[in-house]
Write a protein that holds these residues in place. Structure first.
Motif, PDB file in Angstrom:
ATOM      1  N   MET A   1       0.843  -1.198   0.000  1.00  8.97           N
ATOM      2  CA  MET A   1       0.000   0.000   0.000  1.00  8.97           C
ATOM      3  C   MET A   1       0.878   1.247   0.000  1.00  8.97           C
ATOM      4  N   GLN A   2       0.480   2.236  -0.792  1.00  9.38           N
ATOM      5  CA  GLN A   2       1.178   3.508  -0.839  1.00  9.38           C
ATOM      6  C   GLN A   2       0.357   4.581  -0.115  1.00  9.38           C
ATOM      7  N   VAL A   3       1.023   5.338   0.749  1.00  5.74           N
ATOM      8  CA  VAL A   3       0.357   6.431   1.470  1.00  5.74           C
ATOM      9  C   VAL A   3       1.250   7.674   1.354  1.00  5.74           C
ATOM     10  N   ALA A 310       8.113   1.253   3.682  1.00  4.06           N
ATOM     11  CA  ALA A 310       6.759   0.684   3.644  1.00  4.06           C
ATOM     12  C   ALA A 310       5.838   1.439   2.697  1.00  4.06           C
ATOM     13  N   GLY A 311       6.357   2.432   1.986  1.00  6.78           N
ATOM     14  CA  GLY A 311       5.545   3.185   1.041  1.00  6.78           C
ATOM     15  C   GLY A 311       4.751   4.310   1.655  1.00  6.78           C
ATOM     16  N   ILE A 312       5.181   4.770   2.821  1.00  7.97           N
ATOM     17  CA  ILE A 312       4.461   5.824   3.546  1.00  7.97           C
ATOM     18  C   ILE A 312       5.305   7.090   3.556  1.00  7.97           C
ATOM     19  N   GLY A 313       4.699   8.197   3.159  1.00  4.21           N
ATOM     20  CA  GLY A 313       5.392   9.470   3.175  1.00  4.21           C
ATOM     21  C   GLY A 313       5.377  10.099   4.558  1.00  4.21           C
ATOM     22  N   SER A 314       6.410  10.851   4.859  1.00  3.50           N
ATOM     23  CA  SER A 314       6.466  11.624   6.108  1.00  3.50           C
ATOM     24  C   SER A 314       7.332  12.843   5.839  1.00  3.50           C
ATOM     25  N   VAL A 365      -0.705   3.121   8.271  1.00  5.78           N
ATOM     26  CA  VAL A 365       0.303   4.008   8.859  1.00  5.78           C
ATOM     27  C   VAL A 365       0.493   3.679  10.334  1.00  5.78           C
ATOM     28  N   ALA A 366      -0.612   3.577  11.068  1.00  5.06           N
ATOM     29  CA  ALA A 366      -0.520   3.299  12.501  1.00  5.06           C
ATOM     30  C   ALA A 366       0.111   1.938  12.773  1.00  5.06           C
ATOM     31  N   GLU A 367      -0.283   0.929  12.001  1.00  7.09           N
ATOM     32  CA  GLU A 367       0.284  -0.410  12.200  1.00  7.09           C
ATOM     33  C   GLU A 367       1.778  -0.436  11.890  1.00  7.09           C
ATOM     34  N   THR A 368       2.194   0.312  10.863  1.00  7.00           N
ATOM     35  CA  THR A 368       3.609   0.351  10.494  1.00  7.00           C
ATOM     36  C   THR A 368       4.432   1.022  11.581  1.00  7.00           C
ATOM     37  N   ILE A 369       3.896   2.072  12.168  1.00  6.83           N
ATOM     38  CA  ILE A 369       4.596   2.723  13.272  1.00  6.83           C
ATOM     39  C   ILE A 369       4.651   1.793  14.476  1.00  6.83           C
TER      40      ILE A 369
END
Length: 375
Positions: A1-3, A310-314, A365-369
């Motif tokens: 998944m991309q975020v 994980a494909g998540i931007g920050s 996002v929450a699970e990845t963190i």
């Protein structure tokens, strides 16, 4: 998944027809600089906040600069502000010839601490500029009292906080722009209310300040080819005003969605050792232009890399405080003078919070963190 950290294409798809319809008359009439569309947008912002005068300009940076000039702030004057904010805040002070005087932030909200600002005021201080960072208002009741008690102007930098609210001691809700002597907004595309390029606005409840702002944005004159002072070419484009007019009716819903996402993160990330979720004061309502964690024990960059993998931007807003920027070395500040601001620069990490995020993306996002911290 991309975020992604932000995806403006999703917002545009929902309102593309409204924006095209708003822009079409401007294109057909070929009236691109100021004009009736800009006038209409200014009146709508006055009603939205509410304030008495709204004056559109070319950018959020210019909104600050024009306000400082309207206050006759220049060489020999000082402006007290936060070292933990975007560069434009202090850049505008420098560009009117005044001197930035920094004061530390409140460690919970990241906003300028009124007590520290009061300590920084001298006989040369003309303006105190609190920044409503990440979408939460600074303590404007305290800053209003500071201004009245010290005889200085209060200029709100609300680039990230249009529509944020705060409750006064008597229970009245106030919005950004209503307690300061003037208030600067940015409509940069990434803001909650974003244009299709640079655009800004300064608002005020003072008629004389408003008249000065209107002159300064058009080369310092009320009438074409007649100039009472040297001003700027800082006019709000009619096409940008048309875009913003089409978006304004959606602003409250978009900000509500950001608050909803923030509340989900607050719950999903609660109890994880090693992070601190954003603190919103009980008397405040943030619009969450950013949802910004503190990541403790020097693990911020590692978490950022973990999210990226994980494909998540920050994003890190901001990695270097203004008092330690190379271009402001002439001010004479040194590391350690503003410990709360400096610590924030080492710890902050902003997560995706834009309105169109799905529940699945938020959960991911929450699970990845949580996985990064072993939960």
């Amino acid at each position: 998944m991309q975020v992604p950290l932000l995806d403006l294409t999703l917002q545009h798809r929902e309102i593309a027809g409204d924006i095209a319809a708003a822009m079409a008359p401007v294109i057909d009439e070929q009236r691109f600089i100021l004009g009736p569309v800009v006038d209409q947008f200014e009146r709508e912002i006055e009603a939205y906040l509410p304030v008495t005068h709204a004056i559109g300009c070319a950018s959020g940076t210019d909104a600050i600069l024009l306000a400082l000039r309207a206050f006759d702030c220049g060489p020999g004057d000082e402006v007290v502000t936060s070292p933990f904010t975007f560069f434009a805040t202090a850049g505008a002070i420098h560009n009117v010839g005044a001197r930035s005087v920094f004061a530390d932030i409140q460690p919970d909200t990241f906003n300028l601490d009124p007590a520290c600002a009061d300590d920084a005021v001298t006989e040369r201080t003309k303006v105190v500029m609190p920044v409503h960072l990440f979408g939460q208002m600074a303590d404007m009741t305290a800053f209003r009292a500071l201004g009245e008690g010290r005889g200085v102007r209060i200029l709100e930098d609300a680039a990230q906080a249009i529509g944020a609210r705060q409750r006064t001691a008597d229970g009245e809700w106030i919005t950004t722009g209503t307690l300061g002597d003037a208030c600067a907004f940015s409509f940069f595309p990434t803001k909650n209310l974003g244009a299709f390029g640079d655009a800004g606005m300064t608002v005020t409840n003072d008629a004389d300040t408003a008249e000065r702002l209107r002159k300064l944005r058009v080369h310092g004159g009320r009438q074409m080819y007649h100039h009472e002072e040297v001003g700027y070419n800082s006019r709000l484009d009619a096409l940008q005003a048309a875009v913003l007019r089409a978006k304004l009716p959606h602003l409250r819903a978009w900000s509500d969605a950001r608050r909803h996402h923030a509340a989900f993160y607050d719950g999903a990330l609660a109890g994880i050792d090693g992070i601190v979720t954003p603190v919103v004061k009980p008397d405040s309502e943030s619009i969450f232009n950013q949802y910004t964690l503190r990541v403790l024990d020097g693990r911020r960059d590692a978490l950022s890399e973990h999210l990226k993998a994980a494909g998540i931007g920050s994003g890190v807003y901001y990695p270097v405080p203004l008092h330690l920027q190379e271009c402001f070395a002439y001010l004479g500040y040194r590391e350690g003078q503003f410990p709360h601001a400096e610590q924030a620069c080492r710890e902050v990490l902003s997560l995706p919070v834009f309105p169109e995020l799905t529940q699945a993306q938020l959960s991911y996002v929450a699970e990845t963190i949580g996985a990064f911290f072993g939960r």
